[in-house]
Design an enzyme around this catalytic site. Sequence first.
Site: not given
Length: 404
Positions: A177, A376
């Site tokens: 990320s 995620h």
Amino acid sequence: MFRLVIFVAACVALAAARRSPNADYVEDLMKSPEGSRFSDNINEDALLDVVIHNVVTSDGYILELHRIPHGRGDTPGDRPAVLLVHGLLSSSADYLIMGPGNALGYLLADAGYDVWLGNARGNYYSRQHISLNPDSILNKDFWRFSWDQIGLYDLPAFIDYILKINGQDKLHYIGHSQGGTSFLVLNSLRPEYNEKFISFQGLAPASFFDNNENTMFNTLANYESILETTAFALNAQEIFGSQDFITRHCVEGSIFNNFCQSALSGLFNREYYNSTMLPVILGHTPAGAAIRQVAHYGQVIRSNSFRRYNYNALTNLREYGSLTPPEYNLSLVTAPAYLHYGLADRQVDYRDLLKLANILPNVVKVNQAERETFNHFDFLWAMDVKEVMYDDIVASMRHAELNL
Ligand SMILES: *[C@@H]1O[C@H](CO)[C@@H](O)[C@H](O)[C@H]1NC(C)=O
Ligand SMILES: *[C@@H]1O[C@H](CO)[C@@H](O)[C@H](O)[C@H]1NC(C)=O
């Protein structure tokens, strides 16, 4: 406006609170004078050494790098280094807390790598500066940074230090990320760094948000221009600097409950996380960040472009030589890139990741997690992450080594 008030109120509460006993326990263990023997108190067989190194950036931040020099039953020796960098509000613990045999940090050590885990400025392990005080309410300059500075100053400090100690001239980089965002920042602004990487393993690296459907991100983005000033005025320049915020405030009846629900939704993939590990995860996440990191993502979302932080016209002119901030020039990011993603990611939409893959000039592989519900945070906490993702990452690293 109501949501912003809640958000800022939450930030104030967070800035006031500090560290959880859980995280302190681990930190005390890691800081023990005899050389930082770390075992993650859940898995008793975790007898790997995690050694702490401090590095100082060219702008004075003192950062902690955690190292696992070799795997279980192995002896020190010549081996390629890998640097793992965490996402927004996270820390090096991301890559360790699932324990030996599961967590990526340990798997890589066992796979024969010299493993280094970075802690970006402002998080729990890296709240130190040679002259600025992160706790001062008179001078808040410590907190005036975004992931632009993490890419520009923290990563080179880590990389130069690791290569010096490890003795080789290249290393692998794994970024989740924001750890991917800062990699793109570094190599576009200081392209001479590209040649220091055997590979870039981007785990849902955040760059474009054209397809973002995350309501909370959009809400924040709408208030991006006042977010930072408001937060600084309320003394909330540091956000989520306390790991026990969630366990304390995200409970029924708390005024923060709604905020927590929206913040936490999408964090855990109910089917694939191990609830026994929940207290351990929440003991380390979130690990703190500067409000400007959030505001900068808000600007990317609002402006629809992956560009440098927008101050005001005058400051932009001074910093960048233009009234508006320049875009990061991704065609300069030439390190061999392996991009990994999940279809159910609500933080970095897979369509935005594919857009990045189309723009980067040296993408070797784009790897979609086979399980369609991969999200995620499954990159860190899913029970099946080794089979679904980590094995592919290690294979990608080996592949890149063959191409050296
Ligand atoms: C969940 O975590 C606990 C503690 O680490 C472990 O003992 C257990 O085997 C895990 N369960 C699964 C299904 O992986
Ligand atoms: C980005 O970098 C490429 C490659 O050096 C260059 O050709 C291009 O002009 C740059 N773009 C911008 C907007 O500076």
